[in-house]
Design a protein around this motif. Structure first.
Motif: not given
Length: 417
Positions: A254-275
């Protein structure tokens, strides 16, 4: 082996585009400058020719001829006293007393003038070109034959004009054009560098974010993957301990899943694709719900909340507050001690306080960046919190309590409704 990243190659492409842009502009400017310089030189020659033509054609009409040559009208004309200077010579026709204008603008050899007059008289055609004066200076000459009423050539008018003034002006113009060309090349090269940088900036940023994401994924998953493998190998080697190891394995996954989710959210925020899905949210109710749904793992979590409404994306707020809570429960404790975490909600602010060792305030900014750690964590969760705050026009601050422990203060603008 190529050790350069895609972002580095893209930056080198920027310099390549700059060089190509500059070279193309340089070629165009050089051709344009060459045309300008030639045109200015031609215009200088045309001005000299015009002055010489005015003299020879005017003097030709002033010379009187009725078997003998008369210079009465020539002597009284203004052309006789100004440059270009001229001479009226027989040039091999029946001899007469030659006439020289009173203006002595350029020292000229009488032999040279006679030679030009002779050529014009014998050929009956206009003679013009460049010659050298007695002092070595370059001059332009024009010898025009004079004809009587029967069309017979009886003399020639030879006019002389120095090219020194026009040559000096042409030199100044040439230097000005060359200097202007060099300046324009520099300006266009700089502008091309800016434009090429602006054009590839989105691609470079995207590549850099991709590389950062890959690096962070490897960095943050290395430890839990190794621990997960160790648990699995232990369970295989000791089947009797499977019941004990299985819950730890599930929590680690579960911790690994949370890390992966955080990585994806950060990537989307940094790329400006998170609406962002902005809507009114009761912040106090959201925090209480997060605490109720979070497994405390032995930590004691308390909440003090006052009604407060903000305009925000509920999913991102939930992740940001969840990250702060998880960070406090995981690292906000002394070794072997129970974690005590208290959340306070009021006025659009969520405060998360723990009783751990605190945080080095000189490194507080780095705690929000990738690979930073406040006590063994990756720091990725805190960077997500900060970026969520900034995306909503809010702030994230951290400081230490006087009695010990770290305090994270997540502040959002209060909803006006």
């Amino acid at each position: 082996m190529n050790t350069h990243s895609s972002a580095d190659r893209l930056r080198r492409l920027r310099w390549t585009l700059t060089v190509l842009f500059t070279v193309m502009n340089t070629l165009g400017l050089v051709v344009f400058a060459w045309l300008l310089i030639n045109e200015d030189g031609d215009q200088g020659d045309e001005r000299i020719d015009a002055a010489l033509t005015q003299v020879t054609s005017s003097v030709s009409r002033l010379v009187e001829y009725d078997g003998t040559v008369g210079f009465g009208l020539v002597n009284t004309d203004v052309l006789n006293d100004r440059c270009p200077q001229f001479a009226i010579l027989s040039g091999g026709a029946p001899a007469f007393q030659p006439h020289f204008s009173r203006a002595n603008c350029v020292p000229m050899s009488a032999q040279l003038l006679n030679g030009l007059a002779t050529e014009a008289v014998k050929s009956g055609k206009l003679v013009q070109g460049h010659q050298k004066a007695s002092d070595g200076a370059m001059v332009k000459v024009r010898a025009e034959p004079l004809r009587d009423g029967d069309g017979k050539t009886f003399a020639a008018v030879v006019a002389v004009q120095s090219t020194e003034t026009e040559d000096a002006a042409h030199t100044r113009f040439t230097l000005l054009v060359i200097g202007g060309t060099v300046l324009l090349v520099a300006i266009l090269g700089f502008a091309g560098h800016l434009l090429s940088g602006r054009s590839i900036r989105p691609a470079a940023a995207a590549l850099q974010q991709q590389e950062v994401l890959l690096a962070e994924t490897a960095h943050d998953l290395r430890t839990p993957v190794a621990a997960l493998r160790a648990l699995a190998e232990t369970a295989m080697a000791n089947p009797a301990q499977s019941a004990e190891l299985l819950p730890r394995t599930v929590r680690l996954a579960a911790r690994m899943g949370g890390i992966i989710d955080d990585l994806l959210v950060r990537a989307r925020l940094a790329a400006g694709v998170e609406q962002l899905s902005i809507q009114p949210i009761w912040l106090d109710q959201l925090v209480v719900g997060i605490v109720e749904d979070t497994a405390t793992d032995g930590a004691e979590v308390t909440v003090t909340a006052a009604p407060t409404k903000v305009d925000a994306d509920p999913a991102l707020l939930q992740r940001a507050i969840g990250n702060l809570l998880d960070n406090a429960m995981r690292y906000g404790r002394h070794p072997g001690a129970k974690a005590f975490v208290h959340l306070t909600v009021a006025g659009g602010t969520v405060t998360v306080a723990d009783h751990g060792p605190g945080i080095d305030t000189t490194m507080a900014g780095d705690a929000f960046d990738r690979f930073a750690s406040t006590g063994g964590s990756s720091g990725l969760g805190l960077s997500i919190v900060r970026w969520v705050a900034q995306a909503h026009g809010g702030t994230l601050a951290v400081y230490n309590a006087d009695e010990g422990g770290a305090i994270f203060e997540l502040r959002f603008p209060v909803s006006p409704n």
